[in-house]
Design a protein around this motif. Structure first.
Motif, PDB file in Angstrom:
ATOM      1  N   GLU B  46     -61.100 -58.408  50.251  1.00 45.85           N
ATOM      2  CA  GLU B  46     -60.208 -59.023  50.727  1.00 45.85           C
ATOM      3  C   GLU B  46     -58.713 -58.831  51.796  1.00 45.85           C
ATOM      4  O   GLU B  46     -58.741 -57.995  52.269  1.00 45.85           O
ATOM      5  CB  GLU B  46     -58.876 -59.973  49.427  1.00 45.85           C
ATOM      6  CG  GLU B  46     -59.860 -60.638  48.744  1.00 45.85           C
ATOM      7  CD  GLU B  46     -59.319 -60.558  47.296  1.00 45.85           C
ATOM      8  OE1 GLU B  46     -58.717 -62.057  46.396  1.00 45.85           O
ATOM      9  OE2 GLU B  46     -59.504 -59.275  46.210  1.00 45.85           O
ATOM     10  N   CYS B  49     -56.536 -56.033  52.480  1.00 44.47           N
ATOM     11  CA  CYS B  49     -56.648 -54.817  51.662  1.00 44.47           C
ATOM     12  C   CYS B  49     -56.740 -53.418  52.654  1.00 44.47           C
ATOM     13  O   CYS B  49     -56.993 -52.263  51.258  1.00 44.47           O
ATOM     14  CB  CYS B  49     -58.161 -54.784  51.093  1.00 44.47           C
ATOM     15  SG  CYS B  49     -58.689 -55.841  49.684  1.00 44.47           S
ATOM     16  N   TYR B 244     -59.898 -51.895  47.713  1.00 46.30           N
ATOM     17  CA  TYR B 244     -59.315 -52.751  47.594  1.00 46.30           C
ATOM     18  C   TYR B 244     -58.180 -51.936  47.136  1.00 46.30           C
ATOM     19  O   TYR B 244     -57.739 -51.046  46.683  1.00 46.30           O
ATOM     20  CB  TYR B 244     -59.541 -53.606  46.059  1.00 46.30           C
ATOM     21  CG  TYR B 244     -58.728 -54.364  44.655  1.00 46.30           C
ATOM     22  CD1 TYR B 244     -58.739 -55.618  45.679  1.00 46.30           C
ATOM     23  CD2 TYR B 244     -57.869 -53.752  43.953  1.00 46.30           C
ATOM     24  CE1 TYR B 244     -57.594 -56.220  44.966  1.00 46.30           C
ATOM     25  CE2 TYR B 244     -57.330 -54.363  43.736  1.00 46.30           C
ATOM     26  CZ  TYR B 244     -56.818 -55.796  43.660  1.00 46.30           C
ATOM     27  OH  TYR B 244     -55.796 -57.279  43.580  1.00 46.30           O
ATOM     28  N   LYS B 283     -62.837 -69.212  52.352  1.00 50.57           N
ATOM     29  CA  LYS B 283     -61.762 -67.658  51.589  1.00 50.57           C
ATOM     30  C   LYS B 283     -62.453 -67.298  49.846  1.00 50.57           C
ATOM     31  O   LYS B 283     -63.028 -68.397  49.495  1.00 50.57           O
ATOM     32  CB  LYS B 283     -60.410 -67.974  51.283  1.00 50.57           C
ATOM     33  CG  LYS B 283     -59.392 -68.031  52.557  1.00 50.57           C
ATOM     34  CD  LYS B 283     -59.245 -66.789  52.530  1.00 50.57           C
ATOM     35  CE  LYS B 283     -58.736 -66.086  54.320  1.00 50.57           C
ATOM     36  NZ  LYS B 283     -57.604 -67.355  55.045  1.00 50.57           N
ATOM     37  N   ALA B 285     -62.604 -66.995  47.163  1.00 53.41           N
ATOM     38  CA  ALA B 285     -60.869 -68.117  45.711  1.00 53.41           C
ATOM     39  C   ALA B 285     -61.893 -67.421  44.499  1.00 53.41           C
ATOM     40  O   ALA B 285     -60.682 -68.658  43.532  1.00 53.41           O
ATOM     41  CB  ALA B 285     -61.014 -69.459  45.742  1.00 53.41           C
ATOM     42  N   THR B 288     -59.733 -64.659  40.095  1.00 59.72           N
ATOM     43  CA  THR B 288     -58.544 -64.836  39.294  1.00 59.72           C
ATOM     44  C   THR B 288     -56.614 -64.333  40.181  1.00 59.72           C
ATOM     45  O   THR B 288     -57.913 -63.051  40.415  1.00 59.72           O
ATOM     46  CB  THR B 288     -59.148 -65.049  37.684  1.00 59.72           C
ATOM     47  OG1 THR B 288     -58.825 -63.645  37.850  1.00 59.72           O
ATOM     48  CG2 THR B 288     -59.909 -65.594  37.686  1.00 59.72           C
ATOM     49  N   GLY B 289     -56.242 -64.763  40.703  1.00 64.48           N
ATOM     50  CA  GLY B 289     -55.443 -64.055  40.507  1.00 64.48           C
ATOM     51  C   GLY B 289     -55.463 -63.825  42.266  1.00 64.48           C
ATOM     52  O   GLY B 289     -56.205 -64.004  42.693  1.00 64.48           O
ATOM     53  N   SER B 290     -54.023 -63.084  42.340  1.00 64.52           N
ATOM     54  CA  SER B 290     -54.018 -62.478  44.052  1.00 64.52           C
ATOM     55  C   SER B 290     -53.268 -61.351  44.384  1.00 64.52           C
ATOM     56  O   SER B 290     -53.414 -61.064  43.891  1.00 64.52           O
ATOM     57  CB  SER B 290     -53.083 -63.746  44.587  1.00 64.52           C
ATOM     58  OG  SER B 290     -51.990 -63.630  44.042  1.00 64.52           O
ATOM     59  N   ILE B 291     -54.446 -61.046  45.442  1.00 70.81           N
ATOM     60  CA  ILE B 291     -53.862 -59.747  45.532  1.00 70.81           C
ATOM     61  C   ILE B 291     -52.478 -58.989  45.353  1.00 70.81           C
ATOM     62  O   ILE B 291     -51.425 -59.670  46.012  1.00 70.81           O
ATOM     63  CB  ILE B 291     -53.873 -58.777  46.612  1.00 70.81           C
ATOM     64  CG1 ILE B 291     -55.238 -59.949  47.346  1.00 70.81           C
ATOM     65  CG2 ILE B 291     -54.700 -57.657  46.527  1.00 70.81           C
ATOM     66  CD1 ILE B 291     -55.630 -59.437  48.751  1.00 70.81           C
ATOM     67  N   HIS B 293     -48.603 -57.123  46.223  1.00 76.35           N
ATOM     68  CA  HIS B 293     -48.507 -56.842  47.205  1.00 76.35           C
ATOM     69  C   HIS B 293     -48.477 -55.336  47.516  1.00 76.35           C
ATOM     70  O   HIS B 293     -47.977 -54.753  46.131  1.00 76.35           O
ATOM     71  CB  HIS B 293     -46.425 -57.157  47.817  1.00 76.35           C
ATOM     72  CG  HIS B 293     -46.602 -56.719  49.465  1.00 76.35           C
ATOM     73  ND1 HIS B 293     -46.217 -55.041  49.521  1.00 76.35           N
ATOM     74  CD2 HIS B 293     -46.455 -57.975  50.507  1.00 76.35           C
ATOM     75  CE1 HIS B 293     -45.919 -55.611  50.132  1.00 76.35           C
ATOM     76  NE2 HIS B 293     -46.291 -56.836  51.489  1.00 76.35           N
ATOM     77  N   ARG B 306     -56.538 -58.227  37.261  1.00 73.78           N
ATOM     78  CA  ARG B 306     -57.421 -59.484  37.869  1.00 73.78           C
ATOM     79  C   ARG B 306     -58.718 -58.556  37.338  1.00 73.78           C
ATOM     80  O   ARG B 306     -59.318 -59.749  37.051  1.00 73.78           O
ATOM     81  CB  ARG B 306     -57.482 -59.243  39.412  1.00 73.78           C
ATOM     82  CG  ARG B 306     -56.265 -59.935  40.243  1.00 73.78           C
ATOM     83  CD  ARG B 306     -55.642 -59.815  42.014  1.00 73.78           C
ATOM     84  NE  ARG B 306     -56.970 -60.493  41.737  1.00 73.78           N
ATOM     85  CZ  ARG B 306     -57.070 -60.778  43.206  1.00 73.78           C
ATOM     86  NH1 ARG B 306     -57.687 -59.586  44.258  1.00 73.78           N
ATOM     87  NH2 ARG B 306     -57.908 -61.859  44.170  1.00 73.78           N
TER      88      ARG B 306
END
Ligand SMILES: Nc1ncnc2c1ncn2[C@@H]1O[C@H](COP(=O)(O)OP(=O)(O)O)[C@@H](O)[C@H]1O
Ligand code: SF4
Ligand SMILES: [Mg+2]
Lengths: 333, 341
Positions: B46, B49, B244, B283, B285, B288-291, B293, B306
């Protein structure tokens, strides 16, 4: 492209016309006219002007007529290159202004050149070495440059050179022996030697401004992808910076050429008084106080014309150096 | 492909950090992979990364304050007598002549935004010719002819006219072709393409990928293809590295990645493919969840918040290591920890 130039040219003419009306009206705005100011002046020396004498003066200068008639007459004079009489001096405006316009242009252009020559490299340095000691130093200097009025700086320089270096004629643009002479190479060289100091003092505030803008522009440009592309080719870092982002960061400055000029001239009034520079600044100031219509009006109009011409030239330069404008594109950089 | 050969580029345990006042961004945190001659290696993951930072690390053009903190980047170059030698790019000074010869000469880069990737104040010809003359001893005239030739090779019509135009006068597809021509101008051994088609529409995207494939066949250049698009990977890559949060979580031949994915993250990425085939540029999508920071990388396995297979008390405590699963596949996940070596 030709269209664009014609459009800008017509816009310039229109601006000059508007400026002529505005300056004419603004000069008339204070209560009374030149004759009232003249009478008040005479009274302070004990002379009293009779009513008839005053009216005669008004008729002589056309002050008895409605303002639009006065404007049309004045505009007619201007178009014929006859700027009327300077009331206070009782001599043609043309003679009174004389060389002052030339010296004003020379001093201002020198100030502007000095601004660029010093401010652009400093701005580049500050951006490339962001947060370095040098960057902080110049930023600090810039704050002072903006905060200290330039006439103050002029006074300090005058005082210091007088007191500590015993330099007598630091002010002025010419050595005494050249003052009354007509133009010659020797006189021009004499002036060139006198120029840097007033140019520097006049330019300091503008310099601080240009450093600040150049630094910000370049910091912006340094982050753009084309910098990475250039680096990825194998160019050295210095060559990358000088060829691409510096080029892009300098572009907007072309459009400030026209705008710097009035900035420097209006800044020059008090400095010129302090340094006794023979520019139109002090003369404009006196003419405004005396409500000398023709003199003040002519000076204001000439300055507007110079500004408009400067703007027009900077438009041409911008078009010449910016391919996006040349090719009629509103591109992002 | 020619996997038997020694890799032409080996990234070993690469760490690239951005140390800022707010904290340390661990953009790349121990990435390792090999690129073999003539191969296309896909790097997928994503956005955020660390793919681009990895690419820039290899070229040694990481922006300030980014720095390679650890690891090696081995580049194999062929010496004059035909023997090959290896240089560790991390030991070279970034602005040194040696590194600049490699940059653009041995390894070239094309990237996502072909518009902003060109200077708006110089013609594309100026920029290509500059690249050519930097690495080859050619007169301006010869370089110009070579540039026109390159533009023709990448399928630009009327190259002798286009060469004097500015990037903003070209269409997105043409710009990317010019970019490719410029990158290939000095016959690099390695081409790093960082999201080369992301900014393009579907048709143009397919054309550019075709062009890359064709050029690879003609010139035998090895390609590192960076993308967040599994569809592009499926079409182009021989081998795949899944990243990742700055780490490689899985690595293997493209067939295994698609038909026998091991890491839960790879599987989530793959689930997003059907939608990608329908609407090619949506994207990813479906995960689940977002990366998180990279300031605050989760403890243990960084994917655990995730992960559908999350094992409490294990995945959030210890960090899994990259390990060989079989001859071809490498994965970093506790699901496979008990397998015999
Ligand atoms: N110049 C920089 N300064 C600080 N952080 C950066 C910089 N460049 C990239 N990063 C960070 O490094 C991480 C990886 O970024 P990047 O390699 O561009 O991701 P990707 O290419 O995979 O989308 C991101 O979290 C990003 O915020
Ligand atoms: S180690 Fe645990 S959390 Fe991480 S991917 Fe494997 S199962 Fe998921
Ligand atoms: Mg990226």
């Amino acid at each position: 492209m030709v269209n664009y130039i014609i459009r800008r040219f017509l816009a310039g003419i229109l601006t000059i016309w508007a400026a002529s009306i505005i300056s004419f009206v603004v000069i008339q705005l204070p209560p009374g006219d030149y004759v009232t100011a003249y009478i008040a002046n005479l009274q302070s020396t004990g002379t009293v002007l009779s009513r008839e004498e005053a009216d005669a003066l008004r008729i002589q200068y056309g002050l008895d007529q409605p303002i639009y008639v006065q404007y049309v007459k004045w505009a007619g004079l201007m178009l014929r290159g006859n700027f009327g009489m300077a009331m206070e001096y009782n001599r043609p405006v043309r003679e009174v202004i004389g060389d002052r316009m030339t010296t004003t242009i020379i001093v201002s252009v020198a100030a502007i050149i000095l601004i660029w020559a010093l401010a652009l490299p400093i701005g580049i340095y500050s951006a490339v070495r962001q947060y370095s000691i040098g960057d902080y130093f110049f930023t600090f200097l810039g704050f002072i440059g903006i905060a200290v009025p330039n006439f103050m700086l002029a006074l300090i320089v005058l005082y210091a050179s007088f007191k500590y270096f015993n330099v007598q004629n630091i002010g002025g643009l010419f050595s005494p022996e050249y003052l009354q002479q007509s133009w010659s190479w020797a006189k021009a060289w004499d002036m060139a030697k006198h120029l840097p100091l007033p140019a520097f003092i006049l330019g300091l505030a503008g310099m601080a401004e240009v450093v600040r803008i150049m630094r910000a522009n370049l910091l912006d440009e340094l982050r753009k992808p084309y910098v990475v592309t250039a680096q990825a080719k194998g160019l050295s870092r210095n060559r990358v910076i000088m060829k691409y982002p510096v080029r892009a960061a300098m572009n907007p400055f072309a459009s400030t050429i026209g705008y710097l000029f009035p900035f420097v001239v209006s800044g020059s009034i008090i400095v010129s008084l302090v340094l006794s520079l023979p520019t139109v600044g002090p003369m404009l100031f006196k003419a405004l106080v005396a409500q000398d219509l023709f003199l003040a009006g002519t000076i204001l109009l000439l300055l507007s014309i110079l500004t408009v011409v400067g703007t027009f030239v900077s438009d041409l330069i911008l078009m010449w150096i910016d391919p996006r404008i040349r090719h009629g594109m509103e591109g992002q950089s | 492909m020619s996997q038997q050969n020694a890799p032409i580029l080996s990234v070993e345990n690469l760490h690239t950090y951005f140390r800022q006042d707010e904290g340390v961004v661990r953009a790349v945190e121990g990435a390792s992979f090999d690129l073999y001659p003539g191969q296309t290696l896909g790097i997928v993951g994503e956005s955020g990364c660390g793919k681009s930072v990895t690419a820039r690390s290899i070229l040694r053009i990481v922006e300030e304050p980014g720095k390679i903190e650890q690891g090696n980047i081995w580049l194999r170059t062929s010496g004059s007598n035909g023997s090959s030698q290896r240089v560790d790019l991390t030991t070279l000074d970034a602005d040194s002549q040696a590194m600049r010869d490699i940059r653009g000469g041995e390894i070239a880069l094309i990237f996502q935004e072909p518009m902003t990737s060109f200077s708006a104040f110089h013609t594309v010809g100026n920029q290509i010719i500059e690249a050519i003359r930097l690495h080859q001893k050619l007169s301006p005239k010869e370089a110009r002819e070579k540039a026109i030739d390159l533009l023709r090779q990448v399928g630009i019509p009327k190259p002798e006219r286009r060469i004097d135009e500015y990037a903003f006068q070209l269409s997105g597809g043409l710009r990317q072709r010019v970019m490719i021509a410029m990158a290939l101008s000095s016959d690099p051994k390695i081409l790093i393409a960082d999201e080369p088609t992301t900014a393009l529409d579907v048709t143009t995207q397919a054309q550019i990928l075709d062009l890359l494939r064709q050029l690879q066949e003609e010139k035998g250049v090895s390609i590192i293809l960076i993308t967040h698009d599994m569809g592009v990977i499926a079409e182009m890559a021989d081998a795949v590295v899944v990243m990742y949060l700055g780490q490689v979580v899985e690595e293997g031949p493209v067939d295994d990645i698609f038909h026998n994915p091991k890491h839960p993250y790879t599987r989530s990425l793959l689930k997003s493919i059907p939608s990608i085939l329908a609407k090619p540029r949506t994207k990813l999508a479906t995960i689940t969840g977002s990366i998180p920071h990279p300031y605050n990388r989760p403890a243990g396995c960084s994917f655990h918040p995730r992960c559908p297979d999350f094992m409490p008390g294990r995945c959030d405590v210890a960090e899994p290591k990259l390990q060989k699963l079989n001859e071809r596949q490498v994965v970093s996940c506790f699901l496979y920890d008990n397998l015999p070596e």
